[in-house]
Design an enzyme around this catalytic site. Structure first.
Site, PDB file in Angstrom:
ATOM      1  N   HIS A  25     -18.285 109.594  -9.569  1.00  0.00           N
ATOM      2  CA  HIS A  25     -18.822 110.018 -10.873  1.00  0.00           C
ATOM      3  C   HIS A  25     -20.307 109.657 -10.967  1.00  0.00           C
ATOM      4  O   HIS A  25     -21.130 110.475 -11.364  1.00  0.00           O
ATOM      5  CB  HIS A  25     -18.109 109.290 -12.022  1.00  0.00           C
ATOM      6  CG  HIS A  25     -16.699 109.727 -12.278  1.00  0.00           C
ATOM      7  ND1 HIS A  25     -15.668 108.830 -12.436  1.00  0.00           N
ATOM      8  CD2 HIS A  25     -16.151 110.948 -12.429  1.00  0.00           C
ATOM      9  CE1 HIS A  25     -14.549 109.484 -12.668  1.00  0.00           C
ATOM     10  NE2 HIS A  25     -14.804 110.778 -12.660  1.00  0.00           N
ATOM     11  N   LYS A  66      -2.940 111.489 -21.794  1.00  0.00           N
ATOM     12  CA  LYS A  66      -2.535 110.422 -20.883  1.00  0.00           C
ATOM     13  C   LYS A  66      -2.762 109.070 -21.566  1.00  0.00           C
ATOM     14  O   LYS A  66      -3.648 108.941 -22.401  1.00  0.00           O
ATOM     15  CB  LYS A  66      -3.403 110.457 -19.625  1.00  0.00           C
ATOM     16  CG  LYS A  66      -3.479 111.803 -18.956  1.00  0.00           C
ATOM     17  CD  LYS A  66      -4.561 111.761 -17.891  1.00  0.00           C
ATOM     18  CE  LYS A  66      -5.403 113.011 -17.847  1.00  0.00           C
ATOM     19  NZ  LYS A  66      -6.617 112.900 -17.078  1.00  0.00           N
ATOM     20  N   ARG A  77     -14.820 117.820  -5.210  1.00  0.00           N
ATOM     21  CA  ARG A  77     -14.819 116.951  -4.025  1.00  0.00           C
ATOM     22  C   ARG A  77     -14.264 117.681  -2.807  1.00  0.00           C
ATOM     23  O   ARG A  77     -14.747 117.547  -1.706  1.00  0.00           O
ATOM     24  CB  ARG A  77     -13.958 115.702  -4.284  1.00  0.00           C
ATOM     25  CG  ARG A  77     -14.549 114.755  -5.289  1.00  0.00           C
ATOM     26  CD  ARG A  77     -13.503 113.851  -5.860  1.00  0.00           C
ATOM     27  NE  ARG A  77     -12.458 114.615  -6.543  1.00  0.00           N
ATOM     28  CZ  ARG A  77     -11.494 114.084  -7.252  1.00  0.00           C
ATOM     29  NH1 ARG A  77     -11.389 112.785  -7.352  1.00  0.00           N
ATOM     30  NH2 ARG A  77     -10.606 114.840  -7.852  1.00  0.00           N
ATOM     31  N   SER A  85     -10.335 108.565 -10.014  1.00  0.00           N
ATOM     32  CA  SER A  85      -9.976 107.490 -10.953  1.00  0.00           C
ATOM     33  C   SER A  85      -8.503 107.145 -10.817  1.00  0.00           C
ATOM     34  O   SER A  85      -8.118 105.975 -10.863  1.00  0.00           O
ATOM     35  CB  SER A  85     -10.252 107.931 -12.389  1.00  0.00           C
ATOM     36  OG  SER A  85     -11.607 108.189 -12.572  1.00  0.00           O
TER      37      SER A  85
HETATM   38  O1  PNS Z   1     -11.938 113.829 -15.768  1.00  0.00           O
HETATM   39  P1  PNS Z   1     -10.955 114.919 -16.083  1.00  0.00           P
HETATM   40  O2  PNS Z   1      -9.689 114.327 -16.659  1.00  0.00           O
HETATM   41  O3  PNS Z   1     -10.706 115.841 -14.925  1.00  0.00           O
HETATM   42  O4  PNS Z   1     -11.632 115.798 -17.253  1.00  0.00           O
HETATM   43  C1  PNS Z   1     -10.950 116.881 -17.826  1.00  0.00           C
HETATM   44  C2  PNS Z   1     -11.693 117.355 -19.107  1.00  0.00           C
HETATM   45  C3  PNS Z   1     -11.853 116.201 -20.078  1.00  0.00           C
HETATM   46  C4  PNS Z   1     -13.062 117.873 -18.734  1.00  0.00           C
HETATM   47  C5  PNS Z   1     -10.850 118.501 -19.711  1.00  0.00           C
HETATM   48  O5  PNS Z   1      -9.529 118.106 -19.839  1.00  0.00           O
HETATM   49  C6  PNS Z   1     -11.366 118.938 -21.083  1.00  0.00           C
HETATM   50  O6  PNS Z   1     -12.419 119.513 -21.191  1.00  0.00           O
HETATM   51  N1  PNS Z   1     -10.581 118.640 -22.140  1.00  0.00           N
HETATM   52  C7  PNS Z   1     -10.937 118.928 -23.496  1.00  0.00           C
HETATM   53  C8  PNS Z   1      -9.994 119.968 -24.100  1.00  0.00           C
HETATM   54  C9  PNS Z   1     -10.379 121.331 -23.636  1.00  0.00           C
HETATM   55  O7  PNS Z   1     -11.452 121.842 -23.918  1.00  0.00           O
HETATM   56  N2  PNS Z   1      -9.457 121.972 -22.913  1.00  0.00           N
HETATM   57  C10 PNS Z   1      -9.634 123.272 -22.333  1.00  0.00           C
HETATM   58  C11 PNS Z   1     -10.223 123.153 -20.949  1.00  0.00           C
HETATM   59  S1  PNS Z   1      -9.946 124.629 -20.091  1.00  0.00           S
END
Ligand code: PNS
Length: 189
Positions: free
Chosen positions: A19, A43, A92, A130
């Protein structure tokens, strides 16, 4: 619309060296980068949002064009409210691609003016996530080199609260020892 502003959203539970590598790369490209921690994740997180915010602030203090924030609900809505035109995400390996593509296309459907930009972290972090860091740390394995030292320390404290206590006690004992030596020195003088 702020053309230089990008949002790097994620869970950051906890922040890994991957990150951080991506944040540093993003900070070189964009005028301003906002690292946005999702607040309403389904989660059950290991670190609270406040803890993650504090860690990320400390880790990015040297990057003057990086800000840390939190968001709730739809990411595109948050990005729009910040007047950003771009979302930054890391890829990645091929295994990330499918999920990231799906998310990028869904975000584009929700907000066509918002572009997703993908960047690759250094290849030495290509296996670091993570989730795996939490798993290794929870099983008592070493996470040195996978996460910044601040995070390593916080993981130790989280998983073994006695560790923090031990540190405090050590400081107390060393402090008393120093006091004694100081008193002796003053008596002699
Ligand atoms: O680090 P992560 O868990 O891969 O991040 C995922 C994240 C937070 C970027 C994604 O879940 C998100 O944007 N969530 C907010 C809700 C949302 O907009 N959902 C639609 C995404 S297509």
């Amino acid at each position: 619309m702020n053309k230089g502003l990008a949002i790097y959203p994620g869970s950051f539970d906890p922040t890994t060296n991957g990150h951080l590598d991506l944040i540093e790369r993003g900070a070189k490209i964009f005028e301003e980068l906002v690292v946005a921690i999702l607040r309403n994740s389904e989660k059950s997180p290991m670190f609270s949002v406040a803890e993650r915010l504090e860690m990320l602030r400390e880790l990015t203090a040297h990057l003057k064009n990086v800000r840390i924030d939190t968001f709730d609900g739809l990411m595109v809505e948050y990005a729009k409210s910040m007047e950003a035109i771009c979302i930054l995400r890391g890829i990645r390996a091929i295994s990330d691609y499918e999920y990231e593509l799906q998310m990028a296309l869904m975000n584009r459907k929700l907000e066509p003016t918002l572009e997703t930009v993908f960047m690759m972290p250094a290849d030495k972090y290509s296996y670091v996530s993570s989730r795996l860091v939490r798993e290794v740390a929870q099983a008592g394995g070493p996470v040195k080199g996978l996460v910044p030292e601040v995070v390593e320390q916080k993981l130790r404290e989280k998983l073994d609260p006695a560790y923090k206590l031990r540190d405090v006690r050590l400081i107390e004992v060393l402090g008393k020892d120093l006091d004694k030596r100081e008193k002796k020195r003053k008596k002699k003088a």
